[in-house]
Design a protein around this motif. Structure first.
Motif, mmCIF file in Angstrom:
data_model
loop_
_atom_site.group_PDB
_atom_site.id
_atom_site.type_symbol
_atom_site.label_atom_id
_atom_site.label_comp_id
_atom_site.label_asym_id
_atom_site.label_seq_id
_atom_site.Cartn_x
_atom_site.Cartn_y
_atom_site.Cartn_z
ATOM 1 N N ASN A 190 0.890 -1.161 0.042
ATOM 2 C CA ASN A 190 0.050 0.158 0.050
ATOM 3 C C ASN A 190 0.902 1.302 -0.003
ATOM 4 O O ASN A 190 1.578 1.558 0.870
ATOM 5 N N HIS A 191 0.587 1.869 -1.114
ATOM 6 C CA HIS A 191 1.343 3.321 -1.177
ATOM 7 C C HIS A 191 0.576 4.351 -0.303
ATOM 8 O O HIS A 191 -0.604 4.716 -0.863
ATOM 9 N N VAL A 192 1.247 5.286 0.366
ATOM 10 C CA VAL A 192 0.830 6.402 1.247
ATOM 11 C C VAL A 192 1.610 7.500 0.793
ATOM 12 O O VAL A 192 2.796 7.679 1.149
ATOM 13 N N ALA A 193 0.841 8.478 -0.131
ATOM 14 C CA ALA A 193 1.683 9.769 -0.417
ATOM 15 C C ALA A 193 1.622 10.877 0.607
ATOM 16 O O ALA A 193 0.282 11.095 0.864
ATOM 17 N N TYR A 194 2.327 11.659 0.793
ATOM 18 C CA TYR A 194 2.635 12.520 1.787
ATOM 19 C C TYR A 194 2.863 13.784 1.045
ATOM 20 O O TYR A 194 3.842 13.895 0.081
ATOM 21 N N ARG A 195 2.541 15.029 1.825
ATOM 22 C CA ARG A 195 3.065 16.400 0.990
ATOM 23 C C ARG A 195 4.447 16.772 1.792
ATOM 24 O O ARG A 195 4.448 17.419 2.787
ATOM 25 N N GLY A 196 5.490 16.046 1.377
ATOM 26 C CA GLY A 196 6.561 16.203 2.149
ATOM 27 C C GLY A 196 7.227 15.119 3.090
ATOM 28 O O GLY A 196 6.475 14.082 3.226
ATOM 29 N N GLU A 197 8.494 15.207 3.266
ATOM 30 C CA GLU A 197 9.188 14.034 3.975
ATOM 31 C C GLU A 197 8.846 13.851 5.488
ATOM 32 O O GLU A 197 8.698 12.845 6.232
ATOM 33 N N ALA A 198 8.713 15.316 5.811
ATOM 34 C CA ALA A 198 8.369 15.432 7.591
ATOM 35 C C ALA A 198 7.348 14.405 7.941
ATOM 36 O O ALA A 198 7.241 13.758 8.775
ATOM 37 N N PRO A 199 6.140 14.607 7.499
ATOM 38 C CA PRO A 199 4.784 13.874 7.860
ATOM 39 C C PRO A 199 5.026 12.424 7.557
ATOM 40 O O PRO A 199 4.804 11.582 8.181
ATOM 41 N N MET A 200 5.894 12.033 6.387
ATOM 42 C CA MET A 200 6.120 10.702 6.191
ATOM 43 C C MET A 200 6.791 9.844 7.359
ATOM 44 O O MET A 200 6.527 9.025 7.707
ATOM 45 N N LEU A 201 7.840 10.800 7.688
ATOM 46 C CA LEU A 201 8.754 10.085 8.647
ATOM 47 C C LEU A 201 7.936 9.945 9.962
ATOM 48 O O LEU A 201 8.395 9.203 10.690
ATOM 49 N N GLN A 202 7.396 11.009 10.386
ATOM 50 C CA GLN A 202 6.495 10.947 11.644
ATOM 51 C C GLN A 202 5.507 9.594 11.481
ATOM 52 O O GLN A 202 5.674 9.173 12.644
ATOM 53 N N ASP A 203 5.034 9.616 10.526
ATOM 54 C CA ASP A 203 4.099 8.201 10.456
ATOM 55 C C ASP A 203 4.933 6.812 10.565
ATOM 56 O O ASP A 203 4.442 5.850 10.928
ATOM 57 N N LEU A 204 6.152 6.812 9.979
ATOM 58 C CA LEU A 204 6.979 5.802 9.965
ATOM 59 C C LEU A 204 7.328 5.663 11.297
ATOM 60 O O LEU A 204 7.350 4.441 11.854
ATOM 61 N N VAL A 205 7.609 6.641 12.003
ATOM 62 C CA VAL A 205 8.030 6.409 13.469
ATOM 63 C C VAL A 205 6.803 5.689 14.398
ATOM 64 O O VAL A 205 6.912 5.072 15.132
ATOM 65 N N GLY A 206 5.742 6.619 13.822
ATOM 66 C CA GLY A 206 4.524 6.084 14.832
ATOM 67 C C GLY A 206 3.848 4.743 14.541
ATOM 68 O O GLY A 206 3.177 4.300 15.117
ATOM 69 N N GLY A 207 4.564 4.157 13.455
ATOM 70 C CA GLY A 207 3.982 2.836 13.158
ATOM 71 C C GLY A 207 2.910 2.624 12.094
ATOM 72 O O GLY A 207 2.535 1.671 11.615
ATOM 73 N N GLN A 208 2.617 3.647 11.411
ATOM 74 C CA GLN A 208 1.475 3.615 10.566
ATOM 75 C C GLN A 208 1.947 3.160 9.034
ATOM 76 O O GLN A 208 1.124 2.690 8.144
ATOM 77 N N LEU A 209 3.187 3.180 9.141
ATOM 78 C CA LEU A 209 4.126 2.473 7.734
ATOM 79 C C LEU A 209 5.036 1.892 8.234
ATOM 80 O O LEU A 209 5.569 1.875 9.328
ATOM 81 N N GLN A 210 5.255 0.936 7.340
ATOM 82 C CA GLN A 210 6.510 -0.253 7.604
ATOM 83 C C GLN A 210 7.907 0.122 7.040
ATOM 84 O O GLN A 210 8.962 -0.017 7.677
ATOM 85 N N MET A 211 7.728 0.746 6.039
ATOM 86 C CA MET A 211 9.095 1.217 5.464
ATOM 87 C C MET A 211 9.003 2.317 4.468
ATOM 88 O O MET A 211 7.673 2.813 4.128
ATOM 89 N N ALA A 212 9.924 2.883 4.167
ATOM 90 C CA ALA A 212 10.147 4.164 3.427
ATOM 91 C C ALA A 212 11.442 4.404 2.899
ATOM 92 O O ALA A 212 12.544 3.973 3.650
ATOM 93 N N PHE A 213 11.498 5.115 1.814
ATOM 94 C CA PHE A 213 13.073 5.720 1.504
ATOM 95 C C PHE A 213 13.064 7.191 1.845
ATOM 96 O O PHE A 213 11.928 7.877 1.619
ATOM 97 N N ALA A 214 14.058 7.546 2.157
ATOM 98 C CA ALA A 214 14.205 9.085 2.674
ATOM 99 C C ALA A 214 15.692 9.596 2.392
ATOM 100 O O ALA A 214 16.635 8.660 2.557
ATOM 101 N N SER A 215 15.547 10.902 2.383
ATOM 102 C CA SER A 215 16.768 11.532 2.222
ATOM 103 C C SER A 215 17.671 11.452 3.703
ATOM 104 O O SER A 215 17.051 11.626 4.753
ATOM 105 N N LEU A 216 18.932 11.366 3.907
ATOM 106 C CA LEU A 216 19.647 11.325 4.928
ATOM 107 C C LEU A 216 19.423 12.835 5.714
ATOM 108 O O LEU A 216 19.385 12.885 7.022
ATOM 109 N N GLN A 217 19.359 13.776 4.956
ATOM 110 C CA GLN A 217 19.083 15.341 5.769
ATOM 111 C C GLN A 217 17.732 15.093 6.530
ATOM 112 O O GLN A 217 17.802 15.596 7.578
ATOM 113 N N SER A 218 16.760 14.715 6.199
ATOM 114 C CA SER A 218 15.550 14.604 6.817
ATOM 115 C C SER A 218 15.319 13.393 7.881
ATOM 116 O O SER A 218 14.711 13.277 8.917
#
Length: 335
Positions: A190-218
């Motif tokens: 299941n693909h979940v699209a966000y408006r930016g990396e910040a909310p995506m990473l927050q949901d990954l930390v919160g367990g709503q996602l299992q995996m993601a690719f992200a920039s090292l800076q973020s």
């Protein structure tokens, strides 16, 4: 004076004498051709200020100004995922005074994503230099029972239809890479699209996602605090900022989508004089080789390159068919 009646050798000697006295430059000026650069240069960054692309552009602009003897100004023109600013830059006068500093998304990949793109990446720009590679990190929630990319692939095979991955938008690398994995493993992720990396990473930390690719800076703060687990980096070489983290290729995953990376580059409108493009390429190659500039680029998770215009063109053509296939598999289409 009829130059046709002057022996070629004598004419060349005369031109050499003019050049040695500085009179040749004056003679050329009288023809209406000013030496480049004779006024400020503008670098258009098609994103908001403060991001990694903007910071890199400002770093290069400062050095370039010192070497060229003219102000180099950065202008941020965000909007439409970088399309607006890229279009404006490439439709500027082709005189060497307006340049584009952007990501491979707008400079290359968008031609496969958009039904209607206002510019043509392969026709409307003169490539100057590939500034840096922009690999990303494959991340998972810490509770996921995997410790490397190979283990994640096996986990995906065992949990078809149960895995959600995030991205910072339709058509982003995070989306394309996740879709490629889902297709290869027939995993129905299941693909979940966000408006930016910040909310995506927050949901990954919160367990709503299992995996993601992200920039090292973020992702760096979450990696350092243990709130996210890094498994691998994309591309064919490790990041200097994460030297112990192996690439996906090193871990036995040979898919072409994980061997190419995003990148940061500079280009100009297509009809910019070749001698200006060559001069810029040479100056930027020297600048990117400077230790302080390399360190600055590496701190943001990029890998410094500084290629010539010719080398950049070769890499551009090599990457293009890979991205075309990946976009097709993802099914992503943007208006």
């Amino acid at each position: 004076m009829n130059f046709n009646h002057i022996p070629r050798r004598r004419m060349l000697q005369g031109l050499a004498a003019l050049g040695s006295t500085g009179l040749l430059g004056s003679a050329l000026a009288q023809t209406g051709k000013e030496a480049w650069p004779s006024k400020p240069i503008k670098l258009i960054v098609p994103y908001q200020a403060g991001g990694a692309t903007d910071i890199t552009a400002r770093t290069l602009g400062e050095k370039l100004s010192a070497r060229l003897g003219q102000p180099v100004l950065v202008e941020n023109r965000g909007g439409a995922g970088g399309v607006t600013g890229t279009d404006q830059a490439l439709k500027s006068p082709a005189d060497g005074y307006t340049l584009l500093v952007s990501l491979g998304t707008t400079m290359l990949i968008n031609q496969y994503l958009y039904e209607r793109l206002p510019y043509q990446p392969e026709k409307d720009q003169a490539l100057i230099t590939q500034i840096a590679l922009a690999p990303v990190v494959l991340l998972v929630h810490p509770q996921l029972p995997v410790n490397n990319a190979s283990e994640l692939m096996a986990y995906i095979d065992r949990n078809k239809g149960k895995i959600a991955y995030g991205s910072w938008g339709m058509g982003s690398y995070a989306h394309l890479a996740g879709a490629w994995l889902s297709d290869k493993h027939k995993a129905d992720m299941n693909h979940v699209a966000y408006r930016g990396e910040a909310p995506m990473l927050q949901d990954l930390v919160g367990g709503q996602l299992q995996m993601a690719f992200a920039s090292l800076q973020s992702a760096r703060p979450y990696i350092d605090s243990g709130r996210l687990k890094p498994l691998a980096v994309t591309g064919t070489q490790r990041m200097d900022a994460l030297p112990k983290l192996a690439t996906m290729t090193e871990q036995g995953i040979k898919d072409e989508v994980f061997q190419v990376t995003g990148w940061l580059g500079m280009s100009a409108p297509a009809k910019t004089p070749p001698e200006v493009v060559a001069r810029l390429g040479a100056e930027l190659k020297a600048i990117i080789a400077m230790p302080d500039v390399r360190e600055r680029i590496q701190q943001m998770g990029f890998i410094p390159v500084g290629s010539s215009p010719e080398q950049f063109a070769v890499q551009f053509k090599k990457d293009a068919p890979v991205w075309e296939r990946v976009v097709k598999v993802s099914g992503a289409k943007l208006d």
